[in-house]
Design a protein around this motif. Structure first.
Motif, mmCIF file in Angstrom:
data_model
loop_
_atom_site.group_PDB
_atom_site.id
_atom_site.type_symbol
_atom_site.label_atom_id
_atom_site.label_comp_id
_atom_site.label_asym_id
_atom_site.label_seq_id
_atom_site.Cartn_x
_atom_site.Cartn_y
_atom_site.Cartn_z
ATOM 1 N N SER A 140 41.868 50.188 51.950
ATOM 2 C CA SER A 140 40.846 51.228 51.875
ATOM 3 C C SER A 140 39.520 50.671 51.376
ATOM 4 N N GLN A 141 39.555 49.564 50.614
ATOM 5 C CA GLN A 141 38.312 48.919 50.189
ATOM 6 C C GLN A 141 37.529 48.440 51.404
ATOM 7 N N LEU A 142 38.222 47.938 52.412
ATOM 8 C CA LEU A 142 37.555 47.438 53.613
ATOM 9 C C LEU A 142 37.047 48.574 54.496
ATOM 10 N N ALA A 143 37.710 49.720 54.445
ATOM 11 C CA ALA A 143 37.346 50.844 55.301
ATOM 12 C C ALA A 143 36.334 51.784 54.647
ATOM 13 N N ASP A 144 35.905 51.486 53.442
ATOM 14 C CA ASP A 144 34.993 52.348 52.707
ATOM 15 C C ASP A 144 33.585 52.254 53.301
ATOM 16 N N GLY A 145 33.158 53.300 54.008
ATOM 17 C CA GLY A 145 31.854 53.306 54.661
ATOM 18 C C GLY A 145 30.690 53.208 53.688
ATOM 19 N N LYS A 146 30.808 53.851 52.543
ATOM 20 C CA LYS A 146 29.752 53.795 51.530
ATOM 21 C C LYS A 146 29.582 52.356 51.042
ATOM 22 N N ARG A 147 30.671 51.687 50.807
ATOM 23 C CA ARG A 147 30.629 50.304 50.325
ATOM 24 C C ARG A 147 30.032 49.385 51.388
ATOM 25 N N LEU A 148 30.412 49.589 52.632
ATOM 26 C CA LEU A 148 29.870 48.766 53.716
ATOM 27 C C LEU A 148 28.363 48.994 53.874
ATOM 28 N N PHE A 149 27.930 50.241 53.777
ATOM 29 C CA PHE A 149 26.496 50.549 53.850
ATOM 30 C C PHE A 149 25.740 49.867 52.712
ATOM 31 N N GLN B 118 25.369 43.465 44.333
ATOM 32 C CA GLN B 118 26.699 43.578 44.946
ATOM 33 C C GLN B 118 27.741 43.908 43.879
ATOM 34 N N ARG B 119 27.669 43.235 42.747
ATOM 35 C CA ARG B 119 28.656 43.458 41.687
ATOM 36 C C ARG B 119 28.552 44.867 41.117
ATOM 37 N N ASN B 120 27.327 45.279 40.786
ATOM 38 C CA ASN B 120 27.157 46.537 40.054
ATOM 39 C C ASN B 120 27.049 47.766 40.939
ATOM 40 N N TRP B 121 26.422 47.645 42.108
ATOM 41 C CA TRP B 121 26.184 48.812 42.946
ATOM 42 C C TRP B 121 27.162 48.891 44.114
ATOM 43 N N THR B 122 27.250 47.830 44.896
ATOM 44 C CA THR B 122 28.102 47.869 46.084
ATOM 45 C C THR B 122 29.570 48.003 45.724
ATOM 46 N N PHE B 123 30.063 47.083 44.890
ATOM 47 C CA PHE B 123 31.493 47.035 44.587
ATOM 48 C C PHE B 123 31.858 47.688 43.262
ATOM 49 N N GLU B 124 30.842 48.066 42.481
ATOM 50 C CA GLU B 124 31.051 48.740 41.194
ATOM 51 C C GLU B 124 32.126 48.048 40.369
ATOM 52 N N SER B 125 32.019 46.731 40.291
ATOM 53 C CA SER B 125 33.022 45.920 39.604
ATOM 54 C C SER B 125 32.919 46.077 38.094
ATOM 55 N N ARG B 126 34.054 46.141 37.472
ATOM 56 C CA ARG B 126 34.134 46.192 36.005
ATOM 57 C C ARG B 126 34.638 44.848 35.460
ATOM 58 N N GLN B 127 34.862 43.903 36.362
ATOM 59 C CA GLN B 127 35.337 42.581 35.958
ATOM 60 C C GLN B 127 34.223 41.821 35.246
ATOM 61 N N ARG B 128 34.600 40.851 34.443
ATOM 62 C CA ARG B 128 33.630 40.045 33.696
ATOM 63 C C ARG B 128 32.883 39.100 34.636
ATOM 64 N N HIS B 129 31.633 38.797 34.255
ATOM 65 C CA HIS B 129 30.828 37.859 35.043
ATOM 66 C C HIS B 129 31.506 36.497 35.144
ATOM 67 N N GLY B 130 32.221 36.104 34.114
ATOM 68 C CA GLY B 130 32.924 34.828 34.127
ATOM 69 C C GLY B 130 33.965 34.746 35.225
ATOM 70 N N ARG B 131 34.398 35.886 35.704
ATOM 71 C CA ARG B 131 35.351 35.939 36.819
ATOM 72 C C ARG B 131 34.628 36.140 38.150
ATOM 73 N N THR B 132 33.686 37.075 38.190
ATOM 74 C CA THR B 132 33.078 37.434 39.470
ATOM 75 C C THR B 132 32.021 36.449 39.952
ATOM 76 N N LEU B 133 31.223 35.902 39.047
ATOM 77 C CA LEU B 133 30.149 35.001 39.483
ATOM 78 C C LEU B 133 30.673 33.736 40.159
ATOM 79 N N PRO B 134 31.650 33.033 39.575
ATOM 80 C CA PRO B 134 32.158 31.853 40.285
ATOM 81 C C PRO B 134 32.795 32.204 41.634
ATOM 82 N N ARG B 135 33.458 33.342 41.688
ATOM 83 C CA ARG B 135 34.065 33.770 42.948
ATOM 84 C C ARG B 135 32.993 34.114 43.982
#
Length: 133
Positions: free
Chosen positions: A5-14, A60-77
């Protein structure tokens, strides 16, 4: 939200497209301005790219994907995803031209679509995934 469903989320894709287009426009404007006002092409474009990358990552982290993961995890990825997309773009462009005889326009269109799709999928399922895995 499960992975499919993450891939099919139209709001996220927009949102992904808005951020991507915005980052590309920012890169264009900044690289032009930096060089126009005296920086070397290499320095100006490199600085512009770094700024556009930081803005794109943050959006992308804060608005598109609304990630709550730490920057130490998301930035290198995110960095790994973008490096992989750069390689994917190069391979796609080379293949389109050498194997299929694509024109520069067709090659650019195909390369943009493929790299964007890979970036969206990997960002959704790995870089900004909400689970701990």
């Amino acid at each position: 939200m499960n992975r499919i469903s993450q891939l099919a989320d139209g709001k996220r894709l927009f949102r992904f497209a808005v951020v991507g287009i915005g980052a590309a426009a920012l890169l264009f404007v900044l690289s032009y301005l930096f060089v126009r006002f005296g920086m070397s092409p290499f320095s100006g474009s490199t600085l512009a790219y770094a700024i556009a990358f930081a803005v794109a990552y943050t959006a992308q982290r804060n608005w598109t994907f609304e990630s709550r993961q730490r920057h130490g995890r998301t930035l290198p990825r995110y960095f790994a995803v973008q490096a992989g997309c750069a390689i994917t773009a190069g391979i796609t462009a080379h293949t389109a031209v050498t194997l299929f005889g694509a024109s520069a326009l067709v090659m650019s269109i195909v390369t943009t679509i493929v790299a964007s799709a890979v970036s969206f999928v990997l960002s959704s399922l790995w870089a900004f995934a909400q689970d701990s895995g």
